[in-house]
Design a protein around this motif. Structure first.
Motif, PDB file in Angstrom:
ATOM      1  N   LEU A 229       0.809  -1.226   0.000  1.00 57.26           N
ATOM      2  CA  LEU A 229       0.000   0.000   0.000  1.00 57.26           C
ATOM      3  C   LEU A 229       0.840   1.273   0.000  1.00 57.26           C
ATOM      4  N   PRO A 230       1.856   1.406   0.889  1.00 59.01           N
ATOM      5  CA  PRO A 230       2.674   2.626   0.821  1.00 59.01           C
ATOM      6  C   PRO A 230       3.353   2.811  -0.535  1.00 59.01           C
ATOM      7  N   ALA A 231       3.843   1.714  -1.140  1.00 60.09           N
ATOM      8  CA  ALA A 231       4.498   1.814  -2.447  1.00 60.09           C
ATOM      9  C   ALA A 231       3.510   2.226  -3.532  1.00 60.09           C
ATOM     10  N   ILE A 232       2.278   1.731  -3.448  1.00 65.87           N
ATOM     11  CA  ILE A 232       1.246   2.115  -4.416  1.00 65.87           C
ATOM     12  C   ILE A 232       0.953   3.602  -4.303  1.00 65.87           C
ATOM     13  N   VAL A 233       0.881   4.103  -3.062  1.00 59.92           N
ATOM     14  CA  VAL A 233       0.631   5.535  -2.841  1.00 59.92           C
ATOM     15  C   VAL A 233       1.784   6.360  -3.405  1.00 59.92           C
ATOM     16  N   GLU A 234       3.021   5.896  -3.217  1.00 59.23           N
ATOM     17  CA  GLU A 234       4.172   6.605  -3.778  1.00 59.23           C
ATOM     18  C   GLU A 234       4.115   6.624  -5.299  1.00 59.23           C
ATOM     19  N   GLU A 235       3.696   5.510  -5.908  1.00 60.30           N
ATOM     20  CA  GLU A 235       3.591   5.459  -7.364  1.00 60.30           C
ATOM     21  C   GLU A 235       2.554   6.460  -7.876  1.00 60.30           C
ATOM     22  N   LYS A 236       1.537   6.722  -7.056  1.00 61.14           N
ATOM     23  CA  LYS A 236       0.503   7.682  -7.445  1.00 61.14           C
ATOM     24  C   LYS A 236       0.922   9.130  -7.192  1.00 61.14           C
ATOM     25  N   GLY A 237       2.166   9.334  -6.686  1.00 62.67           N
ATOM     26  CA  GLY A 237       2.676  10.687  -6.520  1.00 62.67           C
ATOM     27  C   GLY A 237       2.866  11.132  -5.084  1.00 62.67           C
ATOM     28  N   GLY A 238       2.572  10.263  -4.103  1.00 66.70           N
ATOM     29  CA  GLY A 238       2.739  10.629  -2.705  1.00 66.70           C
ATOM     30  C   GLY A 238       4.180  10.462  -2.247  1.00 66.70           C
ATOM     31  N   THR A 239       4.511  11.075  -1.127  1.00 68.71           N
ATOM     32  CA  THR A 239       5.843  10.927  -0.546  1.00 68.71           C
ATOM     33  C   THR A 239       5.902   9.630   0.261  1.00 68.71           C
ATOM     34  N   SER A 240       7.115   9.230   0.639  1.00 68.28           N
ATOM     35  CA  SER A 240       7.253   8.021   1.448  1.00 68.28           C
ATOM     36  C   SER A 240       6.602   8.206   2.813  1.00 68.28           C
ATOM     37  N   ALA A 241       6.703   9.431   3.359  1.00 72.52           N
ATOM     38  CA  ALA A 241       6.065   9.699   4.652  1.00 72.52           C
ATOM     39  C   ALA A 241       4.548   9.583   4.547  1.00 72.52           C
ATOM     40  N   PHE A 242       3.985  10.111   3.434  1.00 73.59           N
ATOM     41  CA  PHE A 242       2.541  10.019   3.236  1.00 73.59           C
ATOM     42  C   PHE A 242       2.114   8.570   3.025  1.00 73.59           C
ATOM     43  N   GLY A 243       2.957   7.815   2.319  1.00 66.83           N
ATOM     44  CA  GLY A 243       2.665   6.391   2.131  1.00 66.83           C
ATOM     45  C   GLY A 243       2.627   5.654   3.458  1.00 66.83           C
ATOM     46  N   GLY A 244       3.581   5.985   4.341  1.00 67.22           N
ATOM     47  CA  GLY A 244       3.589   5.376   5.672  1.00 67.22           C
ATOM     48  C   GLY A 244       2.356   5.766   6.466  1.00 67.22           C
ATOM     49  N   LEU A 245       1.929   7.030   6.321  1.00 68.54           N
ATOM     50  CA  LEU A 245       0.723   7.494   7.002  1.00 68.54           C
ATOM     51  C   LEU A 245      -0.505   6.723   6.528  1.00 68.54           C
ATOM     52  N   ILE A 246      -0.592   6.505   5.223  1.00 66.02           N
ATOM     53  CA  ILE A 246      -1.725   5.768   4.664  1.00 66.02           C
ATOM     54  C   ILE A 246      -1.742   4.336   5.199  1.00 66.02           C
ATOM     55  N   GLY A 247      -0.567   3.730   5.291  1.00 57.32           N
ATOM     56  CA  GLY A 247      -0.483   2.385   5.857  1.00 57.32           C
ATOM     57  C   GLY A 247      -0.935   2.354   7.306  1.00 57.32           C
ATOM     58  N   THR A 248      -0.563   3.391   8.063  1.00 53.60           N
ATOM     59  CA  THR A 248      -0.971   3.467   9.464  1.00 53.60           C
ATOM     60  C   THR A 248      -2.486   3.625   9.589  1.00 53.60           C
ATOM     61  N   ILE A 249      -3.062   4.484   8.749  1.00 55.80           N
ATOM     62  CA  ILE A 249      -4.514   4.681   8.777  1.00 55.80           C
ATOM     63  C   ILE A 249      -5.233   3.370   8.480  1.00 55.80           C
ATOM     64  N   SER A 250      -4.695   2.623   7.518  1.00 62.87           N
ATOM     65  CA  SER A 250      -5.288   1.330   7.177  1.00 62.87           C
ATOM     66  C   SER A 250      -5.274   0.383   8.371  1.00 62.87           C
ATOM     67  N   MET A 251      -4.163   0.357   9.105  1.00 65.02           N
ATOM     68  CA  MET A 251      -4.064  -0.513  10.269  1.00 65.02           C
ATOM     69  C   MET A 251      -4.994  -0.045  11.385  1.00 65.02           C
TER      70      MET A 251
END
Length: 395
Positions: A229-251
């Motif tokens: 999920l974080p890598a997918i978010v990065e591919e869509k243009g997000g930063t690594s920090a935002f990708g980590g945040l998205i993963g945390t929200i999912s959990m």
């Protein structure tokens, strides 16, 4: 004087914290890992797949080890192994080294997980359901913390992803002193019934295989988006920090599902309905992530709610399908062992397809199709039956 029940409760919680960070902390820094070590997406996926394979394989031997050496001692030893393997990541100098730590972490998790369920049955027989809820919720909390803080820790700890990954050995440092006390205060008598030859797995039971397939595909879905999920978010243009945040929200979004599922089943006991609801939540999350420009936060919430609910149901269904503790344990061993081996293939397939196609979008099509198969299997294994659990008919 130490209150034994409180000691055992906190020991359970801290042990649970150790069961996910070794896997989930990798995804927020996966881009840095692949870049520094020269790993392809396919090889990087093994950082999730290898622990899951070990998880499934080692769970088959956990009960035998516990019967021979005492459950509490094996849990303590395995938590120490998880902590040592996690700390050793600070010395990572090659992809092989990192994969070896993943293997050791997976082996430790594979032994601890089934033994903690037995620990609950042994010391909290009158409160098994709420204790299992605490157990599963603690795992989610540990996973959420590791996903959310690994990237910040990387920046705080000399801008090193190695330090960020190794930091999570701290959970074992907190857990081990309590588990040494648990060994001291645990029951000293030997249950002769446990020395008997373990009941065989229901390998010739078609319904057990259907349930195992269901657990395998649910595990596959869950760890695919947990790993990528974080890598997918990065591919869509997000930063690594935002990708980590998205993963945390999912959990974090898993928490309502894991905490409220027992209450929801009392109101609407139909397993079919909740399997369909939670799987559709996952399918909606995947669709929004792959085919819309809507913020990934919405997708992560859908994925978290659906994934948390489905994983909780996979723990419940083996109990629904059986009529005795021994039978339930053999069904649980089979569904977890073989199911997690099936699930381990998922992150590897996603990494391979990403390398081959250069995009995560085609992989999301595949996961959506698997989601519909999960619904079909869920309906197949929840045909109306005469078995009852705590007065609730299984549907």
């Amino acid at each position: 004087m130490i209150n034994r029940n409180k000691l055992f409760l906190f020991a359970l919680i801290l042990a649970s914290f150790n069961l996910r960070p070794g896997i989930t902390s990798v995804s927020p820094v996966l881009h840095g890992i692949t870049k520094e070590l020269g790993m392809s997406s396919t090889s990087a996926s093994l950082l999730t797949s290898i622990p899951l394979l070990c998880f499934g394989f080692c769970s088959l031997f956990a009960s035998r080890l516990a019967n021979r050496y005492q459950s509490e001692k094996i849990i303590t030893f395995s938590i120490a192994c998880i902590g040592i393997a996690t700390f050793l990541r600070v010395f990572t100098n090659s992809s092989i080294y990192l994969l070896i730590t993943a293997l050791l972490i997976g082996a430790g998790i594979g032994v601890v997980s089934p033994l903690l369920a037995g620990f609950i049955k042994s010391y909290f027989p009158e409160n098994a359901a709420p204790m299992i809820g605490i157990y599963s919720t603690s795992m989610v909390v540990g996973a959420s913390i590791s996903i959310g803080l690994t990237t910040p820790l990387q920046h705080w700890l000399n801008d090193s992803w190695k330090n960020g990954l190794a930091f999570w050995s701290i959970f074992s440092l907190f857990a081990l002193p309590l588990w040494f006390m648990v060994i001291k205060y645990s029951r000293t008598h030997t249950n002769k019934a446990l020395q008997k030859r373990p009941a065989s797995l229901p390998l010739k039971n078609k319904e057990a295989w259907l349930l195992t397939s269901f657990v395998g595909l649910v595990t596959l879905l869950f760890y695919c988006f947990a790993a990528w999920l974080p890598a997918i978010v990065e591919e869509k243009g997000g930063t690594s920090a935002f990708g980590g945040l998205i993963g945390t929200i999912s959990m974090i979004a898993q928490l309502p599902a894991t905490l409220l599922l027992p209450s929801l089943l009392k109101v609407i006991p139909s397993r079919r309905l909740w399997i369909t609801f939670f799987t559709l939540s996952v399918i909606i999350g995947l669709s929004l992530l792959g085919f819309t420009n809507l913020t990934p936060i919405v997708s992560s919430i859908c994925l978290g709610i659906g994934g948390g609910g489905l994983v909780s149901l996979t723990l419940l269904l083996p109990i629904d399908k059986t009529t005795s503790p021994i039978e339930a344990s053999t069904w649980s061993a089979m569904t977890q062992a073989i199911g997690y081996m099936i699930g381990a293939v998922g992150p590897f397939i996603i990494g391979f397809l990403h390398d081959y196609m250069g995009s995560f979008v085609p992989t999301l099509y595949l996961l959506i199709i698997i989601g519909f198969i999960v619904i079909l299997l869920g309906w197949k294994i929840t045909k109306p039956a005469n078995v009852k659990q705590e007065g609730i008919a299984i549907k």
